[in-house]
Scaffold this active site. Sequence first.
Site, PDB file in Angstrom:
ATOM      1  N   ARG A 242      81.339 -25.653  56.450  1.00 46.64           N
ATOM      2  CA  ARG A 242      81.967 -24.653  56.459  1.00 46.64           C
ATOM      3  C   ARG A 242      82.521 -24.013  55.062  1.00 46.64           C
ATOM      4  O   ARG A 242      82.448 -24.827  53.966  1.00 46.64           O
ATOM      5  CB  ARG A 242      83.472 -24.696  57.062  1.00 46.64           C
ATOM      6  CG  ARG A 242      83.377 -24.634  58.702  1.00 46.64           C
ATOM      7  CD  ARG A 242      83.266 -23.104  59.008  1.00 46.64           C
ATOM      8  NE  ARG A 242      83.283 -22.952  60.531  1.00 46.64           N
ATOM      9  CZ  ARG A 242      82.309 -23.289  61.295  1.00 46.64           C
ATOM     10  NH1 ARG A 242      80.930 -23.504  60.555  1.00 46.64           N
ATOM     11  NH2 ARG A 242      82.500 -23.284  62.565  1.00 46.64           N
ATOM     12  N   GLU A 271      82.921 -15.750  53.885  1.00 49.16           N
ATOM     13  CA  GLU A 271      81.824 -14.959  54.819  1.00 49.16           C
ATOM     14  C   GLU A 271      82.260 -14.003  55.400  1.00 49.16           C
ATOM     15  O   GLU A 271      83.588 -13.787  55.956  1.00 49.16           O
ATOM     16  CB  GLU A 271      81.505 -16.193  55.773  1.00 49.16           C
ATOM     17  CG  GLU A 271      79.986 -16.202  56.504  1.00 49.16           C
ATOM     18  CD  GLU A 271      79.801 -17.465  57.166  1.00 49.16           C
ATOM     19  OE1 GLU A 271      79.318 -17.239  58.449  1.00 49.16           O
ATOM     20  OE2 GLU A 271      79.602 -18.332  56.540  1.00 49.16           O
ATOM     21  N   HIS A 289      74.003 -17.992  57.611  1.00 46.61           N
ATOM     22  CA  HIS A 289      74.520 -19.078  58.882  1.00 46.61           C
ATOM     23  C   HIS A 289      73.561 -18.875  59.911  1.00 46.61           C
ATOM     24  O   HIS A 289      73.903 -18.653  60.965  1.00 46.61           O
ATOM     25  CB  HIS A 289      75.628 -18.273  59.221  1.00 46.61           C
ATOM     26  CG  HIS A 289      76.882 -19.325  59.643  1.00 46.61           C
ATOM     27  ND1 HIS A 289      78.351 -19.329  59.318  1.00 46.61           N
ATOM     28  CD2 HIS A 289      76.647 -20.396  60.503  1.00 46.61           C
ATOM     29  CE1 HIS A 289      78.774 -20.394  59.838  1.00 46.61           C
ATOM     30  NE2 HIS A 289      77.890 -20.968  60.662  1.00 46.61           N
TER      31      HIS A 289
END
Length: 322
Positions: A242, A271, A289
């Site tokens: 993360r 993000e 991602h």
Amino acid sequence: MARSGPPRVLLSRPLPDAVVARAHSLFDIELRKSTLPMSEAEMRSALALYDGVMPTLGDQFGAKIFAEFGRPRCRILANFGVGYNHIDVQAATDHGVKVTNTPGAVTDATADIALTLILMSARRAAEGERLVRSGQWAGWHPTQMLGLHVTGRKLGIVGMGRIGQAIARRCHFGFGMEVFFHNRSPKAVDFPATQVSSLTELAAQVDILVVAVPGGAETHHLIGADVFAAMQPHAHFINIARGDIVEEMALVTALQTGQIGGAGLDVYEHEPHVPQALRDMDNVTLLPHLGTAALNVRTDMGMLVLDNLAAFFDGKPLPNPV
């Protein structure tokens, strides 16, 4: 669980066709067509209008969203993904809402992306690809774009869970790497690996440092300036976990000043915003991602979501509670 008609369920993102077809066979489905995170208004409406909701990354079901409900109509958030730090599980529990996730299905795909980033970062693959596309490549020569040969190197894993172990196995058995790891509790694994008690000590002795811990308050900014300062100048940093586990500006500084050799990132602190400083540097490999971005993997994840929902509405034990 007694009910009239099938449960009403919201799927918060477009999903593979096979998942949608099965969902329609089980529930009264609404499929949200937007690929963007749900707004606060959408999340509140979802809690009020549906029996179950499939949230995913970006859908910030925090305490604020639950605050105006006693017991909402929605009784289960069946998260699409293994990470659930976007959901306040305690707040959900306090309001009678169960939370599930999709572990297992994501392990190998995420480990594969870690290997992709290790190789791309160490061997300067993204930089080389840009050079070829630019039309400026002048041809092969013996000192062209020399990178880091990964075979036989020392690998450091931060977080030796399912994904961390899958990465370590690939690196040890595939590339002959010596594996070291830092974990919050003692961990026995079935392959050669050395546990290191200090995160900075781990960072200091490895050539490649990979982050594989879950997101959440406990790991927020776990990786900061002290870790980057401990790393060797040739070492590469990889994050497939993360984004907010890493203090992003400290990483930028470490890259700009040559404290570390390079980085490979699949996730970002804010993000989908990626700092211009990261985008400007050639020694950073940036992916959007892609950790689980394969059709069969996303299908398996969707099926686990449906398994969790079906079990809940049938009054059976949840396959993947969190």
